[in-house]
Write a protein that holds these residues in place. Structure first.
Motif, PDB file in Angstrom:
ATOM      1  N   ARG A  74       0.845  -1.191   0.000  1.00  0.00           N
ATOM      2  CA  ARG A  74       0.000   0.000   0.000  1.00  0.00           C
ATOM      3  C   ARG A  74       0.882   1.243   0.000  1.00  0.00           C
ATOM      4  O   ARG A  74       2.090   1.145   0.231  1.00  0.00           O
ATOM      5  N   GLU A  75       0.274   2.362  -0.284  1.00  0.00           N
ATOM      6  CA  GLU A  75       1.011   3.626  -0.205  1.00  0.00           C
ATOM      7  C   GLU A  75       0.573   4.352   1.057  1.00  0.00           C
ATOM      8  O   GLU A  75      -0.621   4.423   1.356  1.00  0.00           O
ATOM      9  N   VAL A  76       1.542   4.837   1.789  1.00  0.00           N
ATOM     10  CA  VAL A  76       1.251   5.503   3.063  1.00  0.00           C
ATOM     11  C   VAL A  76       1.840   6.908   3.030  1.00  0.00           C
ATOM     12  O   VAL A  76       2.945   7.120   2.505  1.00  0.00           O
ATOM     13  N   THR A  77       1.097   7.848   3.571  1.00  0.00           N
ATOM     14  CA  THR A  77       1.600   9.227   3.644  1.00  0.00           C
ATOM     15  C   THR A  77       2.331   9.431   4.960  1.00  0.00           C
ATOM     16  O   THR A  77       1.770   9.168   6.028  1.00  0.00           O
ATOM     17  N   PHE A  78       3.569   9.845   4.881  1.00  0.00           N
ATOM     18  CA  PHE A  78       4.332  10.216   6.074  1.00  0.00           C
ATOM     19  C   PHE A  78       4.160  11.716   6.278  1.00  0.00           C
ATOM     20  O   PHE A  78       4.620  12.507   5.460  1.00  0.00           O
ATOM     21  N   ARG A  79       3.494  12.093   7.358  1.00  0.00           N
ATOM     22  CA  ARG A  79       3.297  13.521   7.654  1.00  0.00           C
ATOM     23  C   ARG A  79       4.331  13.917   8.714  1.00  0.00           C
ATOM     24  O   ARG A  79       4.184  13.601   9.898  1.00  0.00           O
ATOM     25  N   ILE A  80       5.385  14.575   8.250  1.00  0.00           N
ATOM     26  CA  ILE A  80       6.515  14.873   9.139  1.00  0.00           C
ATOM     27  C   ILE A  80       6.489  16.335   9.567  1.00  0.00           C
ATOM     28  O   ILE A  80       6.296  17.223   8.738  1.00  0.00           O
ATOM     29  N   LEU A  81       6.682  16.544  10.858  1.00  0.00           N
ATOM     30  CA  LEU A  81       6.763  17.915  11.367  1.00  0.00           C
ATOM     31  C   LEU A  81       8.186  18.415  11.104  1.00  0.00           C
ATOM     32  O   LEU A  81       9.144  17.948  11.730  1.00  0.00           O
ATOM     33  N   ARG A  82       8.295  19.326  10.159  1.00  0.00           N
ATOM     34  CA  ARG A  82       9.611  19.830   9.768  1.00  0.00           C
ATOM     35  C   ARG A  82       9.947  21.095  10.550  1.00  0.00           C
ATOM     36  O   ARG A  82       9.109  21.964  10.739  1.00  0.00           O
ATOM     37  N   PRO A 141       8.348  28.735  13.270  1.00  0.00           N
ATOM     38  CA  PRO A 141       7.413  27.676  13.681  1.00  0.00           C
ATOM     39  C   PRO A 141       7.536  26.445  12.774  1.00  0.00           C
ATOM     40  O   PRO A 141       7.697  26.594  11.556  1.00  0.00           O
ATOM     41  N   PRO A 142       7.487  25.241  13.363  1.00  0.00           N
ATOM     42  CA  PRO A 142       7.562  24.035  12.540  1.00  0.00           C
ATOM     43  C   PRO A 142       6.330  23.882  11.653  1.00  0.00           C
ATOM     44  O   PRO A 142       5.252  24.341  12.011  1.00  0.00           O
ATOM     45  N   THR A 143       6.520  23.223  10.512  1.00  0.00           N
ATOM     46  CA  THR A 143       5.390  23.005   9.600  1.00  0.00           C
ATOM     47  C   THR A 143       5.351  21.532   9.204  1.00  0.00           C
ATOM     48  O   THR A 143       6.376  20.857   9.151  1.00  0.00           O
ATOM     49  N   GLU A 144       4.126  21.055   8.888  1.00  0.00           N
ATOM     50  CA  GLU A 144       3.980  19.657   8.481  1.00  0.00           C
ATOM     51  C   GLU A 144       4.202  19.516   6.986  1.00  0.00           C
ATOM     52  O   GLU A 144       3.817  20.398   6.214  1.00  0.00           O
ATOM     53  N   TYR A 175      11.836  17.572  25.009  1.00  0.00           N
ATOM     54  CA  TYR A 175      13.234  17.872  24.682  1.00  0.00           C
ATOM     55  C   TYR A 175      13.250  19.078  23.748  1.00  0.00           C
ATOM     56  O   TYR A 175      12.344  19.212  22.921  1.00  0.00           O
ATOM     57  N   PRO A 176      14.298  19.896  23.837  1.00  0.00           N
ATOM     58  CA  PRO A 176      14.436  20.943  22.813  1.00  0.00           C
ATOM     59  C   PRO A 176      14.692  20.277  21.461  1.00  0.00           C
ATOM     60  O   PRO A 176      15.286  19.198  21.420  1.00  0.00           O
ATOM     61  N   ASN A 177      14.212  20.917  20.401  1.00  0.00           N
ATOM     62  CA  ASN A 177      14.395  20.309  19.082  1.00  0.00           C
ATOM     63  C   ASN A 177      15.575  20.950  18.369  1.00  0.00           C
ATOM     64  O   ASN A 177      15.755  22.172  18.411  1.00  0.00           O
ATOM     65  N   ILE A 178      16.373  20.131  17.703  1.00  0.00           N
ATOM     66  CA  ILE A 178      17.506  20.661  16.931  1.00  0.00           C
ATOM     67  C   ILE A 178      17.064  20.880  15.486  1.00  0.00           C
ATOM     68  O   ILE A 178      17.163  21.974  14.954  1.00  0.00           O
ATOM     69  N   LYS A 179      16.530  19.820  14.883  1.00  0.00           N
ATOM     70  CA  LYS A 179      16.035  19.935  13.514  1.00  0.00           C
ATOM     71  C   LYS A 179      15.117  18.747  13.199  1.00  0.00           C
ATOM     72  O   LYS A 179      15.443  17.618  13.599  1.00  0.00           O
ATOM     73  N   ASP A 180      14.021  19.022  12.532  1.00  0.00           N
ATOM     74  CA  ASP A 180      13.057  17.975  12.130  1.00  0.00           C
ATOM     75  C   ASP A 180      12.781  16.970  13.249  1.00  0.00           C
ATOM     76  O   ASP A 180      12.138  17.314  14.221  1.00  0.00           O
TER      77      ASP A 180
END
Lengths: 289, 122
Positions: free
Chosen positions: A19-27, A34-37, A111-116
């Motif tokens: 199947r095909e699955v969508t990965f919704r990543i908080l970037r 502000p982070p975006t999906e 935790y503080p976020n560094i990246k992605d």
């Protein structure tokens, strides 16, 4: 009529896109914006983990997606993240087991976020360091240059063994509701490890260990929510560890509990051959090894 | 004081409250089980009679002290989970302890005042 599957059949099955699955990543780009999906479509084959999906994205769709990983087999504890709202290791989470068309991925909470998907785990390791996660004994010379083993029965080992399986992935701190409100709270990972050294009968630092987390942000802030145990990918029970630490501290401060520390095993006695024992017969077959 | 000492007393107070509060609830609200009507238990004359009894007064002062310690410690624990600076944590502890003592003082005053009115009530 049944058909025996050949290895090539299985290879085809494994290689087939289910199947095909969508990965919704908080970037998050690490600049304070502000982070975006962002969505990525991943063709999923049998046996693919979330980490495999991320590697597919990295190699084929977007090389700028950042995540941390190393062993790919649930040993190094690097790929912890929030998968569909629950803290988990990406390498241990099968995409098909999630049974969703959309998988949301965001960095670990608390935790503080560094990246992605890369959190800053400094806090985790500082808290771990605070409980002195190593055996402390007065016979320093023996520790540095061991001559014999310390006596420890299988039962004494079993009492703390589960806590030694901690891989320092930090998922427990991410799930802990107390860490969410009190960032200074020592946290389940360190408490589990403290329990490990308090129980270990080779460690002789019990009295000092009782004071290490006996403060305002120490073990007493644990509400026993049990979320840490729920998310631990190695089956460790840090919530139990925290309750054991409370138990030992109370027994130490109120009832004068002392720990029985083990000593070195006695010097090995060298064997002596008794008289009159017959020699074994000669070999009839030559050893191949 | 080490945090463990306060926490242990907090737990002990909780356990004792379970017993004392249970006795209070049975005495006040389930007394019909023992042949005394609910209305009678809460009537002014009965309340005044109980208040004028030394044993009751001691019982309720212990209950008050335990409830205030348990409650104040719990409120302090909740407040300290917020991200305060170390200096403010100490101030919060003192404020909560002060409010607890104030309520205890008020309770003691009310109990002793009721005890002193024995001749008036009964």
């Amino acid at each position: 009529m049944s058909r025996t599957r050949s290895l090539s059949d299985i290879d085809i099955q494994m290689d087939k896109v289910i199947r095909e699955v969508t990965f919704r990543i908080l970037r998050y780009n690490g600049t304070g914006e502000p982070p975006t999906e962002r969505d990525y479509t991943v063709p999923v084959k049998r046996g693919m983990t979330v980490l495999d999906g991320l590697l597919y994205i990295k190699e084929n769709l977007d090389g700028s997606v950042s995540f941390r990983y190393s062993c790919r087999m649930g040993v190094c504890g690097s790929c912890g993240m929030i998968i569909n709202g629950k803290p988990a290791l990406a390498c241990q989470t099968q995409i098909l087991d999630l049974d969703r068309d959309v998988i949301t991925l965001r960095p670990m909470d608390n935790y503080p976020n560094i990246k992605d998907l890369v959190p800053d785990l400094t806090n985790l390791f500082e808290k771990h360091r605070r409980i002195k996660p190593y055996i402390i004994r007065p016979d320093r010379q023996e520790l540095d240059h061991p001559t014999r083993e310390y006596a420890q029965s299988p039962e004494e080992l079993e009492a703390f063994l589960q806590f030694t399986y901690c891989i320092k992935c930090g998922l427990c701190l991410s799930a802990c509701p107390t860490v969410a409100t009190d960032p200074q709270f020592i946290g389940p990972q360190a408490l589990g490890q403290l329990a490990r050294y308090m129980i270990d009968n080779r460690d002789a630092n019990f009295d000092e260990r009782c004071d290490l987390v006996d403060d305002v942000h120490g073990v007493w802030r644990c509400h026993f929510a049990g979320a840490c145990t729920e998310v631990c990918p190695k089956g460790v029970d840090p919530a139990l560890g925290a309750q054991l630490v409370k138990h030992y501290i109370l027994k130490h401060h109120w009832f004068g509990m002392k720990k029985k520390v083990t000593q070195l095993i006695p010097e090995t006695v060298s064997g002596t051959r008794r008289e009159g024992i017959p020699e074994p017969p000669p070999r009839t077959v030559e050893s191949t090894t | 004081m080490k945090e463990s000492r306060g926490w242990f007393l907090f737990m002990i107070a909780g356990l004792l409250l379970f017993v004392l509060l249970g006795a209070h609830l049975i005495g006040m609200h389930l007394s019909s089980l023992f042949g005394i009507s609910y209305e009678k238990t809460l009537s002014f004359s009965h309340v005044a009679e109980r208040s004028a009894n030394v044993a009751f007064t001691i019982f309720y002062l212990i209950l008050l002290a335990l409830a205030l310690f348990h409650g104040s410690y719990g409120v302090r624990a909740i407040l300290l989970e917020l991200p305060w600076s170390q200096g403010r944590e100490r101030i919060i502890t003192w404020i909560v302890a002060g409010i607890g003592l104030l309520f205890f003082g008020y309770g003691v005053w009310a109990a002793l005042a009721a005890l002193g009115q024995k001749g008036v009530f009964v």
